[in-house]
Design a protein around this motif. Sequence first.
Motif, short mmCIF file in Angstrom:
data_model
loop_
_atom_site.label_atom_id
_atom_site.label_comp_id
_atom_site.label_asym_id
_atom_site.label_seq_id
_atom_site.Cartn_x
_atom_site.Cartn_y
_atom_site.Cartn_z
N ASP A 188 0.75 -1.25 0.00
CA ASP A 188 0.02 -0.10 0.06
C ASP A 188 0.82 1.23 0.08
O ASP A 188 0.45 2.43 0.24
CB ASP A 188 -0.70 0.13 1.44
CG ASP A 188 -1.88 -1.01 1.24
OD1 ASP A 188 -2.31 -1.62 0.04
OD2 ASP A 188 -2.39 -1.58 2.23
N ARG B 483 -6.03 -2.03 5.98
CA ARG B 483 -7.40 -1.32 5.94
C ARG B 483 -8.16 -0.63 4.66
O ARG B 483 -7.08 -0.75 3.83
CB ARG B 483 -7.23 0.13 6.80
CG ARG B 483 -6.51 -0.05 8.30
CD ARG B 483 -7.94 -0.25 9.29
NE ARG B 483 -8.78 0.92 9.27
CZ ARG B 483 -8.46 1.92 10.06
NH1 ARG B 483 -7.50 2.11 10.71
NH2 ARG B 483 -9.26 2.96 10.00
N ALA B 485 -8.57 1.14 1.61
CA ALA B 485 -8.01 2.55 1.12
C ALA B 485 -8.77 3.64 1.50
O ALA B 485 -9.89 3.63 1.39
CB ALA B 485 -7.78 2.41 -0.55
N SER B 486 -8.19 4.54 1.51
CA SER B 486 -8.90 5.96 1.91
C SER B 486 -8.09 7.25 1.28
O SER B 486 -6.51 6.96 1.30
CB SER B 486 -9.03 6.11 3.54
OG SER B 486 -9.03 7.43 3.85
N GLU B 489 -3.94 9.84 4.32
CA GLU B 489 -2.82 8.84 4.22
C GLU B 489 -2.74 8.10 5.70
O GLU B 489 -2.68 6.90 6.12
CB GLU B 489 -1.29 9.43 4.22
CG GLU B 489 -0.46 8.56 3.43
CD GLU B 489 1.01 9.34 3.56
OE1 GLU B 489 1.22 10.24 4.23
OE2 GLU B 489 1.82 8.65 2.65
N GLU B 491 -5.45 7.88 7.60
CA GLU B 491 -6.46 7.00 7.77
C GLU B 491 -6.37 5.52 7.21
O GLU B 491 -7.00 4.57 7.53
CB GLU B 491 -7.75 7.64 7.12
CG GLU B 491 -8.38 8.74 8.13
CD GLU B 491 -8.79 8.03 9.42
OE1 GLU B 491 -9.56 7.23 9.57
OE2 GLU B 491 -8.43 8.56 10.51
N SER B 492 -5.36 5.54 6.26
CA SER B 492 -5.29 4.20 5.43
C SER B 492 -4.23 3.32 6.11
O SER B 492 -4.02 2.41 5.68
CB SER B 492 -4.71 4.50 4.06
OG SER B 492 -3.63 5.17 3.93
#
Lengths: 364, 703
Positions: A188, B483, B485-486, B489, B491-492
């Motif tokens: 990610d 988590r 994706a948001s 940054e 928050e993810s």
Amino acid sequence: MSSEAVDYDAQIASVREAFEREFERFARFRAYEGTEGLSLDEAEALSREVKELATRHTAKKSAVSQLMKLVGRVPAEERARFGQLVQQVDKEIRGALGDVGVALAGRIQLLKTERERVDVTLPGRRPRRGHLHPITLLRQRIEDVFVSMGYAVEDGPEVETDFYNFTALNIPELHPARSPQDTFYTTDGLSLRSQTSTVQIHAMQRRRPPLRVVAPGRVFRRDTPDATHNPMFFQVEGLLVDRGINMGHLKGTLSEFVRRLFGPATRTRFRPSYFPFTEPSMEADYSCFKCGGAGCRLCKGSGWIELGGSGMVHPNVLRAVQIDPEEFSGFAFGLGIDRMCGLMYELDDIRLLFENDVRFLEQF
Amino acid sequence: MDISYNWLRDLTEITLAPRDLADRLTMAGLAVDAVHEKGGDHVLEFDLTSNRPDCLSNLGIAREAAALTGAGLKLPDLTVKNVGGRAEQFTAVEIEDADLCPRYAARVVRGVKIQPSPDWLVERLQAIGQRPINNVADITNFVLHELGQPLHAFDLAKLSEFRIVVRRARAGEKLKTLDGVERELDEQMLVIADAVRAVAVAGVMGGEETEISGGTTDVLVESAYFDPQSVRRTSKRLGLQTEASYRFERGVDYEGVRRAQDRCVALICELAGGTATEDAVDVYPTRITPPTVRLRPRRVEELSGLSVPAEESGRILRSLGFEPAEGDVQNGELSFGVPTWRTDVKIEEDLVEEVARVYGYDKIGEALPPSPVTGEYLLGDRRRRAARQVLTAAGFNEAVSISFIEESSGVNESGESRFEPVPGLQKVEGEGAFVVLSNPIIEGARLMRPSLLPGLLEATRHNFNHGTRDVRLFETGRVFAARAASGDEDESRPSEVEAFALLVTGEALEEGKAAGRAADFFDLKGGLEAAADAMRVGELEFEPASVRHLREGQSARVRLGGQEIGHAGRLSEELAARYKFRQPVYVAEVNLTALLATGERPARYTPLPRFPGVARDVSLVADRRVTFGEMRRAILSLGIEECRGVALVDVYEGASMPEGKRSLTLRVEYRADERTLRDEEVDAMHARVVSALEGEFGAQLRG
Ligand SMILES: [Zn+2]
């Protein structure tokens, strides 16, 4: 005197003889040496017999007691002498029996003691306990020292964003530390924190100055595991921000820390160094705890052991969390817990720390 | 980096003995790791920090030594003996990609004779472990180590059209470098080319075809400044680190380009003969200007704690090459032009460090900062420590495992997680399972651990393999789940939860002694309960349940105050087979973050009983599925005030029991606060209890 005159002396002699006849077999036990060679059973049997003998020769109905009763009837002129003689026989009998009794009791006591003697070198019956991991042991000691010096223990995430892991720490965009060669990235695009300095940023956002925090925790760097490297290790970060803080405070703090950890005779020295998040920067060394600074294998002959990097918080780092570097200054330091652990316990292979071999863990 | 002491003395009038000099430099931030004596010379082994590329040469070290000791600096002779003709008559330079090459200078020496170097030169190079080749090649190498500027000598005759083009490589372009390796270049790499082809990888290594050989007569000497990032990238991409790339990627002195070239050319003329061009073709389109940095003298003391007079600060900075510039004199401010080789100095704090390190960090007085704040442990740390203490007292060892695990340990063949996460790890049920590393270092270890159990199982396998069959371990540490994706940054960021896990296998311990029986579920449960008790949380509740990684029928969910916080039980047959465990292994894992978030159970005093209690046992045969917990709850919920507790005496599951049944013996305690209970009263209460159990669970009283 008349025919009914009594031969008192003969009576006394006969009482003495009667006792001596019976006492003969015990006579050799009057001295303790005589009892040597007796077994516990023999000594106890003899002891019983002696007690019976004593009853017969000293109790109210015994011959001596009879003689005692005679004393009053003895003519006055002989009474004193007779009395004395009876007393003496009684004393002799009691003395003889007492001596034997004491000797036998001594022998019995000794044999009982021998029989119950324990091998105090046999292992104690101790409860099996478990052991804390050496990193926990050291980490707790470090935390205790800093808490006592007014620091608050803090922590932060182990998976970090670019901002906390690099940008806020003044690590430029193209710095090698950011490369996937050195830092772990997730799919990610986040990174595993490569130093606990990330907690500096979280701490300054959570608490405003004046503040002092320490943050122990795991950090990750892409080192291939070998005897001296693990891709994961433990650091403790320290940060203090206040008005009027200078490098002297940093030196004083680290010196105090090593003295509390390694003893009051520990010395320190400070060398200029370079870290992106501090300016001026310095590397701290402390005198080797093994040789006291004379030089040994542990300190590679130098007498000094590296403590870690430190310095005055870079103004860009303060600005990243909206602290005015003209108003506040501060210092930060980072110490390697595993490295210190490895040195303190002289581990020949640092990978042992994370193998969790019970034979290893139970040594701490 | 190695520096020869004798060579250094060519450049300074230093009188310090080698080891004393090494100490002085070390304490000024130029760490000397070792000093070796070598044939009448001493070699100083430096371990420099990455911000000081200017010290990667004799000149750099000499400059520092001079500043530290006050000794003079002797710059090398740059006079060229035979000069003739202008460089542009013999060559041309074109920079196509100025972003990667801000400066390139070429100077030509014609009519040289290639031969071995003289002894003095060979000696200098050998002292620092360099292998001599021929006079021209050795001179470029010598100047690199003397002045820190990498140079390259081309055989001019072999350059097509005798000219230089600095450009990015063409796709698929190939070059055989000096080490004889054919290298494939990419379009981001900078090369030095002639009219037709690449002849060198810029800043990294020259090409074989244009190198100096025995027949070379005309030499083109290159001296340039290449972009550090570009050289680093190329060097890394090619897997080729050289003395040149090492310096270019850290940054060389862009104003020192010509000086080094002059020095090199002067030495070539002297040692190989030939005539040098009187100038160089120096393409330097945008002149780089060094910054000017102000220094408020009070800042030296404010930051370092050293009271250094302003004049002394100025003297120190000048000795390092900083040029005093126009400052705001009225405010007592100083200003300094940063020397072109000091690319690391940009702000006032950098100047403070320069002053402090030369003045001496050892002169900084030590003090403890005045304390306006108080110390505190991490929230819950006292409770964590208490749990650790209780567990070690109960015979558990503390494990610390690496935070990433092999993919195959975490995920089964169908791509499902092998372990059920601790409750609360995934914020939303089923949320994107794993945190995956894109660049693992240990083969296959790509997953950030979603559970502490794979680590503990791995440790157990390791212990089994080393002959330890009785293993009791616990661990605390973060576990991770991805988590959704948001945009934000922060928050993810993955969900990180502190977990606590326990493992028991082998012979059981009771009161610290080997119990002579195998550990079972209740040893695990006991450990967990002891830890929870030490952390002063409420009673843990265990509820029979199926848990993915646990064996059916020997597994439970663990609740605290109604909230699910973990699971405990025997490792599933599937996982046991995977780890080749041949003895039962019991594992538990709870969400420690959630557990510690529950309030601390206060210690509350209740007066000691003044009247004796009465215990009555009852043995009942009931269905095996009927739990002790249910029976206990049923008894307590009868609301008999005098009923003070229900304990287990015995479980009997022997052969004489009918299929699916077992016998439980319970002990119920009755006690009143204000009087001694009479037998008839206890009988009546106990009868209620027994009939409730019979009625609710179909239990039968056992004789
Ligand atoms: Zn030592």
